[in-house]
Motif scaffolding. Sequence first.
Motif, PDB file in Angstrom:
ATOM      1  N   GLU A 140      17.249  42.178  30.681  1.00 37.86           N
ATOM      2  CA  GLU A 140      16.389  42.314  31.850  1.00 37.86           C
ATOM      3  C   GLU A 140      15.899  40.957  32.340  1.00 37.86           C
ATOM      4  OE1 GLU A 140      12.715  45.100  33.332  1.00 37.86           O
ATOM      5  OE2 GLU A 140      13.924  45.703  31.628  1.00 37.86           O
ATOM      6  N   PHE A 173      12.798  43.308  42.497  1.00 42.24           N
ATOM      7  CA  PHE A 173      12.934  41.887  42.196  1.00 42.24           C
ATOM      8  C   PHE A 173      12.337  41.003  43.285  1.00 42.24           C
ATOM      9  CE2 PHE A 173      16.737  43.856  40.167  1.00 42.24           C
ATOM     10  CZ  PHE A 173      16.315  43.710  38.862  1.00 42.24           C
ATOM     11  N   THR A 214      16.606  39.648  36.033  1.00 42.41           N
ATOM     12  CA  THR A 214      15.421  39.330  36.836  1.00 42.41           C
ATOM     13  C   THR A 214      15.478  37.884  37.322  1.00 42.41           C
ATOM     14  OG1 THR A 214      14.111  40.966  35.660  1.00 42.41           O
ATOM     15  CG2 THR A 214      12.900  39.261  36.836  1.00 42.41           C
ATOM     16  N   GLN A 261      15.638  36.888  41.121  1.00 42.34           N
ATOM     17  CA  GLN A 261      14.562  36.071  41.664  1.00 42.34           C
ATOM     18  C   GLN A 261      15.092  34.766  42.250  1.00 42.34           C
ATOM     19  OE1 GLN A 261      11.853  36.024  38.347  1.00 42.34           O
ATOM     20  NE2 GLN A 261      10.703  37.770  39.152  1.00 42.34           N
TER      21      GLN A 261
END
Length: 171
Positions: free
Chosen positions: A49, A89, A53, A57
Motif C-alpha cells: 500500500e 490518493f 500510495t 501521490q
Amino acid sequence: MEMISTLAANFMGLFQAGGETFMGWVTGIIPTVVCLMVAVNSVIKIIGEDRVTRFAQKCTGNIFGRYLVLPFLAVFFLGNPMMYTFGRFVEEKYKPAYYDSTVSFCHPITGLFPHANAGELFVFLGIADGITALGLNKGDLAVRYLLVGLVVILIRGFVTEKIYLNMVKNK
C-alpha cells in the motif's frame, strides 16, 4: 372496470420491471464490482500500500499527473464505477477536479478500450456506424476520440481546480 384492471396490471408491471432490473444488478454488475474491488485491493496489498500510495501521490503532484495520468490509469484499469476509488490518493482540495476529469474520460476511452465503460459503448458505436457509412475508418475515429478526450480531461481538471479553489478562498 377493464380500464381499472389494466391500470392496476400496468402499475404492478412497473414494479416487476424494477425488480427484474434489480436482479440483473444483483447477478451482474454487483458481483463484478465486488470481485474487482477485491482484486484491486489484493494487488495493492501485494505490491504494498505504501508503494502504490507513493506512486499515486507522485502522479498527483502536478497537474498532468492529477488530471491526465491518474484518471487514464483509473479508467483503463478499473473501469466505471471503480475508477473513482483512485480519488483516495488525491488531496481533498483536488478531488472535485479529479472527479471531473475521470468522469469526463468515460466516453472517449471506449472506442479503443470498451472494457473501461461498456455502458458508453453504444454512443461510440452509433457514431462509428455513421463514419463507416461514409467510408471512413472506425479505428481513426477511436484514436481521435482518445486523444481529444485526454486533452479535454486535462483542461476540465485544470479549470475545475481553479474554480473550486477560488470558491473555497472566497468562502
